[in-house]
Design an enzyme around this catalytic site. Sequence first.
Site, mmCIF file in Angstrom:
data_model
loop_
_atom_site.group_PDB
_atom_site.id
_atom_site.type_symbol
_atom_site.label_atom_id
_atom_site.label_comp_id
_atom_site.label_asym_id
_atom_site.label_seq_id
_atom_site.Cartn_x
_atom_site.Cartn_y
_atom_site.Cartn_z
ATOM 1 N N GLY A 76 -2.837 1.531 1.370
ATOM 2 C CA GLY A 76 -2.903 1.650 2.833
ATOM 3 C C GLY A 76 -3.517 2.973 3.252
ATOM 4 O O GLY A 76 -3.151 3.547 4.275
ATOM 5 N N ALA A 77 -4.470 3.459 2.465
ATOM 6 C CA ALA A 77 -4.974 4.832 2.661
ATOM 7 C C ALA A 77 -6.239 4.908 3.515
ATOM 8 O O ALA A 77 -6.804 5.978 3.676
ATOM 9 C CB ALA A 77 -5.229 5.482 1.298
ATOM 10 N N ARG B 123 -6.413 4.747 6.622
ATOM 11 C CA ARG B 123 -6.148 5.472 7.882
ATOM 12 C C ARG B 123 -4.693 5.951 7.898
ATOM 13 O O ARG B 123 -3.923 5.688 6.964
ATOM 14 C CB ARG B 123 -6.416 4.542 9.073
ATOM 15 C CG ARG B 123 -5.417 3.399 9.145
ATOM 16 C CD ARG B 123 -5.702 2.461 10.297
ATOM 17 N NE ARG B 123 -4.517 1.673 10.597
ATOM 18 C CZ ARG B 123 -4.528 0.508 11.222
ATOM 19 N NH1 ARG B 123 -5.669 -0.021 11.614
ATOM 20 N NH2 ARG B 123 -3.397 -0.119 11.473
ATOM 21 N N VAL C 124 -2.237 -5.429 -1.364
ATOM 22 C CA VAL C 124 -1.083 -5.144 -2.239
ATOM 23 C C VAL C 124 -0.170 -6.352 -2.454
ATOM 24 O O VAL C 124 0.677 -6.335 -3.353
ATOM 25 C CB VAL C 124 -0.249 -3.942 -1.734
ATOM 26 C CG1 VAL C 124 -1.062 -2.659 -1.733
ATOM 27 C CG2 VAL C 124 0.387 -4.210 -0.373
ATOM 28 N N SER D 228 11.541 4.378 6.008
ATOM 29 C CA SER D 228 11.397 4.696 7.439
ATOM 30 C C SER D 228 12.781 4.989 7.995
ATOM 31 O O SER D 228 13.787 4.482 7.474
ATOM 32 C CB SER D 228 10.808 3.483 8.173
ATOM 33 O OG SER D 228 10.948 3.639 9.574
ATOM 34 N N TYR E 292 11.475 -5.376 9.491
ATOM 35 C CA TYR E 292 10.983 -4.055 9.023
ATOM 36 C C TYR E 292 12.145 -3.197 8.520
ATOM 37 O O TYR E 292 12.040 -2.529 7.479
ATOM 38 C CB TYR E 292 10.269 -3.401 10.202
ATOM 39 C CG TYR E 292 9.547 -2.111 9.920
ATOM 40 C CD1 TYR E 292 8.292 -2.103 9.318
ATOM 41 C CD2 TYR E 292 10.107 -0.893 10.310
ATOM 42 C CE1 TYR E 292 7.614 -0.917 9.099
ATOM 43 C CE2 TYR E 292 9.435 0.299 10.099
ATOM 44 C CZ TYR E 292 8.188 0.287 9.491
ATOM 45 O OH TYR E 292 7.524 1.474 9.283
ATOM 46 N N ALA F 48 13.277 -4.458 5.184
ATOM 47 C CA ALA F 48 12.297 -4.107 4.142
ATOM 48 C C ALA F 48 12.383 -2.621 3.803
ATOM 49 O O ALA F 48 12.339 -2.241 2.623
ATOM 50 C CB ALA F 48 10.885 -4.463 4.616
ATOM 51 N N LYS F 49 12.529 -1.784 4.822
ATOM 52 C CA LYS F 49 12.529 -0.340 4.574
ATOM 53 C C LYS F 49 13.808 0.127 3.893
ATOM 54 O O LYS F 49 13.793 1.111 3.127
ATOM 55 C CB LYS F 49 12.282 0.423 5.883
ATOM 56 C CG LYS F 49 10.852 0.267 6.418
ATOM 57 C CD LYS F 49 9.786 0.651 5.376
ATOM 58 C CE LYS F 49 8.428 0.971 5.970
ATOM 59 N NZ LYS F 49 7.413 1.196 4.919
HETATM 60 N N1 LIG Z 1 3.789 5.724 11.910
HETATM 61 C C1 LIG Z 1 5.097 5.827 11.847
HETATM 62 O O1 LIG Z 1 5.749 6.328 12.800
HETATM 63 C C2 LIG Z 1 5.846 5.392 10.623
HETATM 64 C C3 LIG Z 1 7.227 5.647 10.577
HETATM 65 C C4 LIG Z 1 7.944 5.265 9.449
HETATM 66 C C5 LIG Z 1 7.307 4.646 8.402
HETATM 67 N N2 LIG Z 1 5.965 4.386 8.474
HETATM 68 C C6 LIG Z 1 5.357 3.734 7.324
HETATM 69 O O2 LIG Z 1 4.293 4.539 6.845
HETATM 70 C C7 LIG Z 1 3.309 3.710 6.220
HETATM 71 C C8 LIG Z 1 1.943 3.995 6.824
HETATM 72 O O3 LIG Z 1 2.008 3.682 8.211
HETATM 73 P P1 LIG Z 1 0.927 4.167 9.286
HETATM 74 O O4 LIG Z 1 1.699 4.589 10.483
HETATM 75 O O5 LIG Z 1 -0.048 5.078 8.668
HETATM 76 O O6 LIG Z 1 0.278 2.746 9.644
HETATM 77 P P2 LIG Z 1 -1.228 2.275 9.882
HETATM 78 O O7 LIG Z 1 -1.090 0.929 10.500
HETATM 79 O O8 LIG Z 1 -2.009 3.322 10.596
HETATM 80 O O9 LIG Z 1 -1.810 2.162 8.394
HETATM 81 C C9 LIG Z 1 -1.314 1.211 7.496
HETATM 82 C C10 LIG Z 1 -2.423 0.862 6.524
HETATM 83 O O10 LIG Z 1 -1.897 -0.118 5.603
HETATM 84 C C11 LIG Z 1 -2.920 -1.053 5.381
HETATM 85 N N3 LIG Z 1 -2.384 -2.331 4.889
HETATM 86 C C12 LIG Z 1 -1.682 -3.251 5.586
HETATM 87 N N4 LIG Z 1 -1.419 -4.322 4.834
HETATM 88 C C13 LIG Z 1 -1.971 -4.077 3.608
HETATM 89 C C14 LIG Z 1 -2.051 -4.821 2.416
HETATM 90 N N5 LIG Z 1 -1.502 -6.043 2.309
HETATM 91 N N6 LIG Z 1 -2.694 -4.259 1.358
HETATM 92 C C15 LIG Z 1 -3.273 -3.040 1.467
HETATM 93 N N7 LIG Z 1 -3.224 -2.294 2.577
HETATM 94 C C16 LIG Z 1 -2.586 -2.814 3.653
HETATM 95 C C17 LIG Z 1 -3.617 -1.202 6.727
HETATM 96 O O11 LIG Z 1 -4.898 -1.807 6.587
HETATM 97 C C18 LIG Z 1 -3.646 0.231 7.214
HETATM 98 O O12 LIG Z 1 -4.820 0.900 6.845
HETATM 99 C C19 LIG Z 1 3.791 2.267 6.410
HETATM 100 O O13 LIG Z 1 4.511 1.853 5.257
HETATM 101 C C20 LIG Z 1 4.724 2.380 7.593
HETATM 102 O O14 LIG Z 1 5.663 1.335 7.617
HETATM 103 C C21 LIG Z 1 5.225 4.749 9.569
#
Ligand SMILES: NC(=O)c1ccc[n+]([C@@H]2O[C@H](COP(=O)([O-])OP(=O)(O)OC[C@H]3O[C@@H](n4cnc5c(N)ncnc54)[C@H](O)[C@@H]3O)[C@@H](O)[C@H]2O)c1
Length: 252
Positions: free
Chosen positions: A12-13, A15, A63, A141, A153, A156-157
């Site tokens: 998920g890198a 962005r 993934v 999370s 969510y 899962a978390k």
């Molecule tokens: N942003 C927040 O406040 C926050 C808080 C707690 C946890 N998180 C967790 O942090 C992680 C990153 O979140 P983010 O905020 O950067 O989200 P984001 O939506 O900006 O980025 C997530 C990335 O994961 C990729 N992705 C989704 N499904 C995929 C798959 N099946 N295979 C490969 N890549 C896939 C997407 O294409 C995207 O680039 C996630 O696990 C999210 O649940 C985020």
Amino acid sequence: MSGKRRVAFVTGAARGIGAGTAARLAADGIAVVIADLDETACKATADAIVADGGTAIALGCNVTDEAQVDAAVDHVVAELGSLDILVNNAGVTRDNLLFKMSADDWDTVMSVHLRGAFLCSRAAQRHMVKAKYGKIVNTSSVSALGNRGQANYSAAKMGIQGLTRTLAIELGPFGINVNAVAPGFIVTEMTIATAERMGLTPEEHQAKAAAITPVRRVGQPEDIANAVAFLASDQASFITGQTLYVDGGRRL
Ligand SMILES: NC(=O)c1ccc[n+]([C@@H]2O[C@H](COP(=O)([O-])OP(=O)(O)OC[C@H]3O[C@@H](n4cnc5c(N)ncnc54)[C@H](O)[C@@H]3O)[C@@H](O)[C@H]2O)c1
């Protein structure tokens, strides 16, 4: 490991937090694999790291797809010589109150977070066990502790935390540390989409969150990247099975 360049696989890198984490690991001298659904989006992120003097390759990998994950991990080891660090970061949300949540919303979230972390960890450990060295950092999370509209969510978390503890027990004897970070509110496209669903501008949503956060700000991807970089380093070699909340002091 001294003298050898480490290799990190970050899911998920393309962005958000994953891109921030990859950039931070690259700045630490680690070769990074930018893995995400869309190889084109991965390329832009990898190119930016290379432009900054780092080593990065872009890789399309869903993934949730067992064959794609196994092939991607094997490809990385063949190309870059090892896989030392795995950051299971890929994630999605499908928020809804329970009575409106579809089975598909449930399955999608379980699949990306739990099946994804399971498949990537299983593929990575094949190489890490042989090398007797590895660092796995999972992404939980604050929502693991419960959050209205996020039954899928949240489950899962919290599942990620159980996975983290169990993999730490199984893989510790092979020199592999497994930990998790649990981010609070981080400014990414994920939280911008949440603001839209709530009828707020991203700025209004962020200001509301900052006001009820002890450190009086929301987080940025770098805040999580710093914690991941520490847990993926040898400075954290006696830390395993832990979930580190990185949330400015706010537990929802
Ligand atoms: N942003 C927040 O406040 C926050 C808080 C707690 C946890 N998180 C967790 O942090 C992680 C990153 O979140 P983010 O905020 O950067 O989200 P984001 O939506 O900006 O980025 C997530 C990335 O994961 C990729 N992705 C989704 N499904 C995929 C798959 N099946 N295979 C490969 N890549 C896939 C997407 O294409 C995207 O680039 C996630 O696990 C999210 O649940 C985020």
